[in-house]
Design a protein around this motif. Structure first.
Motif, PDB file in Angstrom:
ATOM      1  N   ALA A   1       9.796   0.946  -7.053  1.00 55.25           N
ATOM      2  CA  ALA A   1       9.071   2.105  -7.583  1.00 55.25           C
ATOM      3  C   ALA A   1       7.582   1.778  -7.655  1.00 55.25           C
ATOM      4  CB  ALA A   1       9.593   2.471  -8.964  1.00 55.25           C
ATOM      5  N   CYS A   2       6.767   2.631  -7.074  1.00 53.66           N
ATOM      6  CA  CYS A   2       5.318   2.426  -7.120  1.00 53.66           C
ATOM      7  C   CYS A   2       4.839   2.538  -8.572  1.00 53.66           C
ATOM      8  CB  CYS A   2       4.611   3.454  -6.248  1.00 53.66           C
ATOM      9  SG  CYS A   2       2.817   3.266  -6.266  1.00 53.66           S
ATOM     10  N   PRO A   3       4.007   1.598  -9.029  1.00 55.10           N
ATOM     11  CA  PRO A   3       3.561   1.628 -10.425  1.00 55.10           C
ATOM     12  C   PRO A   3       2.585   2.762 -10.740  1.00 55.10           C
ATOM     13  CG  PRO A   3       2.505  -0.185  -9.254  1.00 55.10           C
ATOM     14  CD  PRO A   3       3.520   0.413  -8.311  1.00 55.10           C
ATOM     15  N   TRP A   4       2.032   3.420  -9.747  1.00 55.36           N
ATOM     16  CA  TRP A   4       1.061   4.471 -10.047  1.00 55.36           C
ATOM     17  C   TRP A   4       1.725   5.792 -10.419  1.00 55.36           C
ATOM     18  CZ3 TRP A   4      -3.853   4.330  -6.458  1.00 55.36           C
ATOM     19  CH2 TRP A   4      -4.597   3.190  -6.782  1.00 55.36           C
ATOM     20  N   HIS A   5       2.575   6.319  -9.576  1.00 55.54           N
ATOM     21  CA  HIS A   5       3.172   7.634  -9.846  1.00 55.54           C
ATOM     22  C   HIS A   5       4.690   7.628  -9.754  1.00 55.54           C
ATOM     23  CE1 HIS A   5      -0.867   8.274  -7.955  1.00 55.54           C
ATOM     24  NE2 HIS A   5      -1.037   8.885  -9.113  1.00 55.54           N
ATOM     25  N   GLY A   6       5.279   6.463  -9.500  1.00 58.91           N
ATOM     26  CA  GLY A   6       6.727   6.350  -9.577  1.00 58.91           C
ATOM     27  C   GLY A   6       7.529   6.720  -8.353  1.00 58.91           C
ATOM     28  N   TRP A   7       6.878   6.989  -7.214  1.00 61.84           N
ATOM     29  CA  TRP A   7       7.688   7.245  -6.025  1.00 61.84           C
ATOM     30  C   TRP A   7       8.574   6.037  -5.768  1.00 61.84           C
ATOM     31  CZ3 TRP A   7       8.846  11.212  -2.891  1.00 61.84           C
ATOM     32  CH2 TRP A   7       8.088  12.375  -3.034  1.00 61.84           C
ATOM     33  N   GLU A   8       9.842   6.291  -5.431  1.00 64.89           N
ATOM     34  CA  GLU A   8      10.789   5.209  -5.213  1.00 64.89           C
ATOM     35  C   GLU A   8      11.081   5.041  -3.720  1.00 64.89           C
ATOM     36  OE1 GLU A   8      13.273   5.185  -9.360  1.00 64.89           O
ATOM     37  OE2 GLU A   8      14.044   6.428  -7.726  1.00 64.89           O
TER      38      GLU A   8
ATOM     39  N   HIS B   1       0.871  -1.172   0.000  1.00 64.05           N
ATOM     40  CA  HIS B   1       0.000   0.000   0.000  1.00 64.05           C
ATOM     41  C   HIS B   1       0.912   1.227   0.000  1.00 64.05           C
ATOM     42  CE1 HIS B   1      -3.625   2.360   1.074  1.00 64.05           C
ATOM     43  NE2 HIS B   1      -2.746   3.117   1.717  1.00 64.05           N
ATOM     44  N   CYS B   2       0.967   1.915  -1.106  1.00 60.70           N
ATOM     45  CA  CYS B   2       1.851   3.081  -1.207  1.00 60.70           C
ATOM     46  C   CYS B   2       1.328   4.209  -0.326  1.00 60.70           C
ATOM     47  CB  CYS B   2       1.922   3.548  -2.662  1.00 60.70           C
ATOM     48  SG  CYS B   2       2.984   4.987  -2.888  1.00 60.70           S
ATOM     49  N   PRO B   3       2.194   4.781   0.534  1.00 58.03           N
ATOM     50  CA  PRO B   3       1.741   5.859   1.403  1.00 58.03           C
ATOM     51  C   PRO B   3       1.403   7.148   0.654  1.00 58.03           C
ATOM     52  CG  PRO B   3       4.037   5.300   1.861  1.00 58.03           C
ATOM     53  CD  PRO B   3       3.562   4.351   0.820  1.00 58.03           C
ATOM     54  N   HIS B   4       1.732   7.232  -0.635  1.00 58.59           N
ATOM     55  CA  HIS B   4       1.379   8.427  -1.400  1.00 58.59           C
ATOM     56  C   HIS B   4      -0.129   8.495  -1.627  1.00 58.59           C
ATOM     57  CE1 HIS B   4       1.231  10.684  -5.442  1.00 58.59           C
ATOM     58  NE2 HIS B   4       1.278  11.568  -4.462  1.00 58.59           N
ATOM     59  N   GLN B   5      -0.648   7.571  -2.445  1.00 62.05           N
ATOM     60  CA  GLN B   5      -2.095   7.577  -2.684  1.00 62.05           C
ATOM     61  C   GLN B   5      -2.676   6.168  -2.715  1.00 62.05           C
ATOM     62  OE1 GLN B   5      -3.067   9.992  -6.125  1.00 62.05           O
ATOM     63  NE2 GLN B   5      -2.432  11.867  -5.120  1.00 62.05           N
ATOM     64  N   GLY B   6      -1.990   5.243  -2.079  1.00 64.80           N
ATOM     65  CA  GLY B   6      -2.561   3.912  -1.900  1.00 64.80           C
ATOM     66  C   GLY B   6      -2.360   2.946  -3.053  1.00 64.80           C
TER      67      GLY B   6
HETATM   68  S1  FES Z   1       0.253   5.959  -5.198  1.00 63.77           S
HETATM   69 FE1  FES Z   1       2.302   5.289  -5.201  1.00 63.77          FE
HETATM   70  S2  FES Z   1       3.380   6.894  -6.116  1.00 63.77           S
HETATM   71 FE2  FES Z   1       1.346   7.582  -6.026  1.00 63.77          FE
END
Ligand code: FES
Length: 152
Positions: free
Chosen positions: A76-83, A41-46
């Motif tokens: 790297a998150c597949p949604w927005h690329g945060w590493e 679960h990416c802490p950016h936007q899930g």
């Molecule tokens: S939800 Fe993972 S980078 Fe945005």
């Protein structure tokens, strides 16, 4: 809670497993001779963080010089690329990427490469992915979710 993921012999280095326990999804990664586990679960936007690409950290002492560090991996998150540092869950921003230039961040190659700075060419981001203890027990890879977060 202890989660038995797989037999070590069935989990080759470079592979990953996504395990689901109740509502929780956890990505387990075999990198070199170590195992790491993060909340999927990416802490950016899930986003589904553990479905993203992994790559070894690259280091450079100057133009034309680079080396891949197989002990340090990014996810790297597949949604927005945060590493994220796969060992700690810390997000990082590559100081050379355009989005960071707007904040006036600069890193001098070869300066202060030690002193506890894990990735001197990157700036820690605002997000930290949840990590879990993972170990080998009787030839099985086991994730322990009762000891989060992992401080490395
Ligand atoms: S939800 Fe993972 S980078 Fe945005």
């Amino acid at each position: 809670m202890r989660i038995v993921v797989a037999r070590v012999s069935d989990f080759p280095s470079g592979d990953r497993r996504i395990v689901r326990v109740g509502k929780r999804s956890i990505g387990v990664f075999h990198v070199g001779d170590r195992f790491y586990a993060l909340n999927n679960h990416c802490p950016h936007q899930g986003g589904p963080l553990c479905m993203g690409r992994t790559a070894p950290a690259a280091t450079s002492q100057g133009p034309g010089d680079f080396a891949m560090n197989d002990d340090d991996f990014f996810l790297a998150c597949p949604w927005h690329g945060w590493e994220y540092d796969i060992t700690t869950g810390q997000s990082y921003i590559n100081a050379a990427e355009p989005g960071v230039r707007g904040y006036g961040v600069s890193v001098k190659p070869g300066k202060s490469l030690d002193g506890g700075v894990r990735f001197p060419d990157r700036v820690p981001g605002p997000y930290v992915a949840e990590t879990y203890d993972v170990h080998v027990e009787d030839d099985y890879v086991v994730v322990d979710t009762s000891t989060t977060p992992i401080a490395r």
